[in-house]
Design a protein around this motif. Structure first.
Motif, PDB file in Angstrom:
ATOM      1  N   LEU A 124       4.314  -0.699  -7.217  1.00 58.63           N
ATOM      2  CA  LEU A 124       4.347  -1.153  -5.826  1.00 58.63           C
ATOM      3  C   LEU A 124       5.199  -0.223  -4.969  1.00 58.63           C
ATOM      4  N   LEU A 125       6.357   0.175  -5.488  1.00 55.97           N
ATOM      5  CA  LEU A 125       7.220   1.080  -4.733  1.00 55.97           C
ATOM      6  C   LEU A 125       6.568   2.449  -4.564  1.00 55.97           C
ATOM      7  N   PHE A 126       5.844   2.898  -5.573  1.00 52.85           N
ATOM      8  CA  PHE A 126       5.126   4.171  -5.464  1.00 52.85           C
ATOM      9  C   PHE A 126       4.078   4.099  -4.354  1.00 52.85           C
ATOM     10  N   VAL A 127       3.359   2.988  -4.292  1.00 49.69           N
ATOM     11  CA  VAL A 127       2.346   2.810  -3.247  1.00 49.69           C
ATOM     12  C   VAL A 127       3.000   2.750  -1.876  1.00 49.69           C
ATOM     13  N   VAL A 128       4.122   2.028  -1.783  1.00 53.07           N
ATOM     14  CA  VAL A 128       4.834   1.917  -0.504  1.00 53.07           C
ATOM     15  C   VAL A 128       5.320   3.288  -0.036  1.00 53.07           C
ATOM     16  N   CYS A 150       3.810   6.145  -0.606  1.00 50.65           N
ATOM     17  CA  CYS A 150       2.684   7.015  -0.257  1.00 50.65           C
ATOM     18  C   CYS A 150       1.865   6.525   0.933  1.00 50.65           C
ATOM     19  N   VAL A 151       1.851   5.227   1.171  1.00 48.14           N
ATOM     20  CA  VAL A 151       1.008   4.684   2.246  1.00 48.14           C
ATOM     21  C   VAL A 151       1.380   5.242   3.622  1.00 48.14           C
ATOM     22  N   ALA A 170       2.612   8.095   4.391  1.00 50.60           N
ATOM     23  CA  ALA A 170       2.135   9.473   4.440  1.00 50.60           C
ATOM     24  C   ALA A 170       0.633   9.515   4.669  1.00 50.60           C
ATOM     25  N   ALA A 171      -0.091   8.623   3.990  1.00 52.57           N
ATOM     26  CA  ALA A 171      -1.540   8.573   4.174  1.00 52.57           C
ATOM     27  C   ALA A 171      -1.904   8.176   5.608  1.00 52.57           C
ATOM     28  N   ILE A 172      -1.157   7.256   6.186  1.00 55.14           N
ATOM     29  CA  ILE A 172      -1.411   6.839   7.575  1.00 55.14           C
ATOM     30  C   ILE A 172      -1.145   8.001   8.537  1.00 55.14           C
ATOM     31  N   MET A 173      -0.053   8.721   8.317  1.00 53.20           N
ATOM     32  CA  MET A 173       0.249   9.876   9.162  1.00 53.20           C
ATOM     33  C   MET A 173      -0.861  10.917   9.084  1.00 53.20           C
ATOM     34  N   VAL A 174      -1.357  11.143   7.889  1.00 52.88           N
ATOM     35  CA  VAL A 174      -2.451  12.106   7.709  1.00 52.88           C
ATOM     36  C   VAL A 174      -3.694  11.642   8.461  1.00 52.88           C
ATOM     37  N   ALA A 175      -4.026  10.357   8.336  1.00 51.66           N
ATOM     38  CA  ALA A 175      -5.206   9.829   9.008  1.00 51.66           C
ATOM     39  C   ALA A 175      -5.090   9.969  10.524  1.00 51.66           C
ATOM     40  N   VAL A 176      -3.906   9.680  11.063  1.00 48.89           N
ATOM     41  CA  VAL A 176      -3.691   9.794  12.508  1.00 48.89           C
ATOM     42  C   VAL A 176      -3.798  11.246  12.959  1.00 48.89           C
ATOM     43  N   THR A 177      -3.202  12.148  12.171  1.00 47.66           N
ATOM     44  CA  THR A 177      -3.238  13.571  12.531  1.00 47.66           C
ATOM     45  C   THR A 177      -4.661  14.118  12.527  1.00 47.66           C
ATOM     46  N   ALA A 184      11.093  10.877 -12.971  1.00 47.58           N
ATOM     47  CA  ALA A 184      10.375   9.752 -12.387  1.00 47.58           C
ATOM     48  C   ALA A 184      10.646   9.641 -10.888  1.00 47.58           C
ATOM     49  N   LEU A 185      11.893   9.865 -10.497  1.00 43.95           N
ATOM     50  CA  LEU A 185      12.246   9.793  -9.080  1.00 43.95           C
ATOM     51  C   LEU A 185      11.645  10.964  -8.309  1.00 43.95           C
ATOM     52  N   PHE A 186      11.559  12.121  -8.948  1.00 47.75           N
ATOM     53  CA  PHE A 186      10.931  13.271  -8.292  1.00 47.75           C
ATOM     54  C   PHE A 186       9.447  13.000  -8.053  1.00 47.75           C
ATOM     55  N   VAL A 187       8.778  12.378  -9.018  1.00 49.57           N
ATOM     56  CA  VAL A 187       7.370  12.009  -8.833  1.00 49.57           C
ATOM     57  C   VAL A 187       7.231  11.063  -7.648  1.00 49.57           C
ATOM     58  N   LEU A 188       8.145  10.087  -7.563  1.00 47.21           N
ATOM     59  CA  LEU A 188       8.097   9.106  -6.476  1.00 47.21           C
ATOM     60  C   LEU A 188       8.266   9.760  -5.109  1.00 47.21           C
ATOM     61  N   THR A 189       9.174  10.732  -5.008  1.00 47.26           N
ATOM     62  CA  THR A 189       9.484  11.339  -3.717  1.00 47.26           C
ATOM     63  C   THR A 189       8.609  12.542  -3.388  1.00 47.26           C
ATOM     64  N   ALA A 190       8.059  13.208  -4.390  1.00 45.59           N
ATOM     65  CA  ALA A 190       7.228  14.380  -4.136  1.00 45.59           C
ATOM     66  C   ALA A 190       5.775  14.013  -3.850  1.00 45.59           C
ATOM     67  N   ALA A 191       5.311  12.904  -4.395  1.00 44.37           N
ATOM     68  CA  ALA A 191       3.906  12.514  -4.204  1.00 44.37           C
ATOM     69  C   ALA A 191       3.528  12.359  -2.730  1.00 44.37           C
ATOM     70  N   PRO A 192       4.330  11.653  -1.913  1.00 48.89           N
ATOM     71  CA  PRO A 192       3.943  11.551  -0.495  1.00 48.89           C
ATOM     72  C   PRO A 192       3.980  12.892   0.238  1.00 48.89           C
ATOM     73  N   LEU A 193       4.830  13.810  -0.206  1.00 48.68           N
ATOM     74  CA  LEU A 193       4.862  15.133   0.410  1.00 48.68           C
ATOM     75  C   LEU A 193       3.567  15.884   0.126  1.00 48.68           C
ATOM     76  N   LEU A 194       3.048  15.710  -1.071  1.00 44.99           N
ATOM     77  CA  LEU A 194       1.765  16.333  -1.405  1.00 44.99           C
ATOM     78  C   LEU A 194       0.629  15.708  -0.597  1.00 44.99           C
TER      79      LEU A 194
END
Length: 305
Positions: free
Chosen positions: A65-69, A71-72, A74-81, A149-159
């Motif tokens: 759930l935290l992983f989804v929170v 990334c979401v 970031a996905a919204i920002m991408v969609a708007v852009t 694990a924390l790097f995966v959590l924080t790097a995924a939305p950047l990707l």
């Protein structure tokens, strides 16, 4: 009529017959994988456990759930852009983790105790050390697993942001440079937050106490530092704002990236540390990471006694 007993049979005083058989015990002559294999296995198991893999469905809910929170947005920002054909992303790569710090703190608070407190509570640490694994191996594996694990959590939305930027046909060079700066920032954040979380969690075998303590350490320190910085800004003491930022993990990361990674500062008034102050930020950050590793090593030298 007497019955002749077979060789190797003894008769108990009660008359019951007891037979002793040679089952042919042999020494193990297969491959011995050693400490490196044990360390890799512990790292892999701890990393999987940080996302509930190999555990019950209930254990997967919060980390996923935290992983989804994370990334979401970031996905919204991408969609708007993409939809608005924007010329830049709404948020810089280096700013994303700062904005989402509450989610990151909650993840560390939930997974650091899960990584080490359970071993303390169920007294499994001495079992680890009965194998070809030493204190340093245990600490390295646990530290590396939570940091990964924390790097995966924080790097995924950047990707996600980077993929969206390329999809929106933004400048490739600028976006790649921004992504690289963001990844360096979250890598440093992952090491710092993981070390703090593990040190606190290793003090108590009670997972609930560990969660509360980690949340308090990360959030209260940030709240106190932000309040003091706001007071200093209101009183016109802008020179003190950067130095106050040394006393909170998230403001430490903010200061390092604003001094050396070209990020805009989240400090009041946008007053970030200069180069000289930034060197102090880097030294304090690296010192805390080294201190966390040293405290964990010292803690686990006596934990099995």
């Amino acid at each position: 009529m007497a019955v002749e007993q077979p060789p190797g049979t003894t008769v108990a005083p009660s008359g019951d017959q007891t037979r002793i058989h040679d089952i042919g015990y042999r020494t193990y002559d297969g491959p011995r994988l050693g400490r490196a294999y044990a360390r890799r296995s512990l790292y892999s198991q701890s990393l999987r456990g940080a996302y509930g893999l190999g555990r019950s469905a209930k254990s997967k809910v919060l980390p996923v759930l935290l992983f989804v929170v994370m990334c979401v947005p970031a996905a919204i920002m991408v969609a708007v852009t993409v939809a608005a054909k924007g010329k830049e992303l709404p948020l810089d790569y280096t700013r994303y983790a700062i904005v989402m710090q509450a989610v990151i703190s909650l993840y560390v608070a939930s997974q650091a105790p899960q990584s080490v407190s359970r071993d303390l509570r169920f007294r499994t640490v001495p079992l680890y050390f009965s194998r070809p694994i030493e204190t340093a191996d245990y600490v390295r594996a646990k530290y590396a697993a939570l940091a990964s694990a924390l790097f995966v959590l924080t790097a995924a939305p950047l990707l996600v942001l980077y993929a969206g930027a390329l999809l929106a046909k933004l400048d490739f060079t600028d976006q790649t440079e921004g992504l690289a700066q963001g990844l360096v920032s979250v890598a440093l954040l992952s090491l710092l937050f993981s070390g703090i979380g593990l040190v606190i969690a290793s003090v108590t075998p009670r997972r609930g106490f560990g969660i509360a303590a980690v949340i308090a350490a990360l959030t209260i320190s940030y709240g106190a530092v932000s309040t003091l910085q706001a007071i200093a800004d209101a009183q016109g003491s802008t020179g003190a704002i950067a130095w106050i930022g040394l006393f909170s993990p998230i403001t430490l990361i903010d200061g390092v990236q604003s001094a050396f990674l070209g990020a805009s500062s989240a400090f009041p008034g946008g007053v970030g540390p200069g180069t000289a102050e930034g060197v102090v930020y880097v030294l304090v950050c690296l010192g805390l990471i080294a201190a966390a590793y040293g405290l964990l090593t010292r803690r686990y030298k006596k934990v099995g006694l």
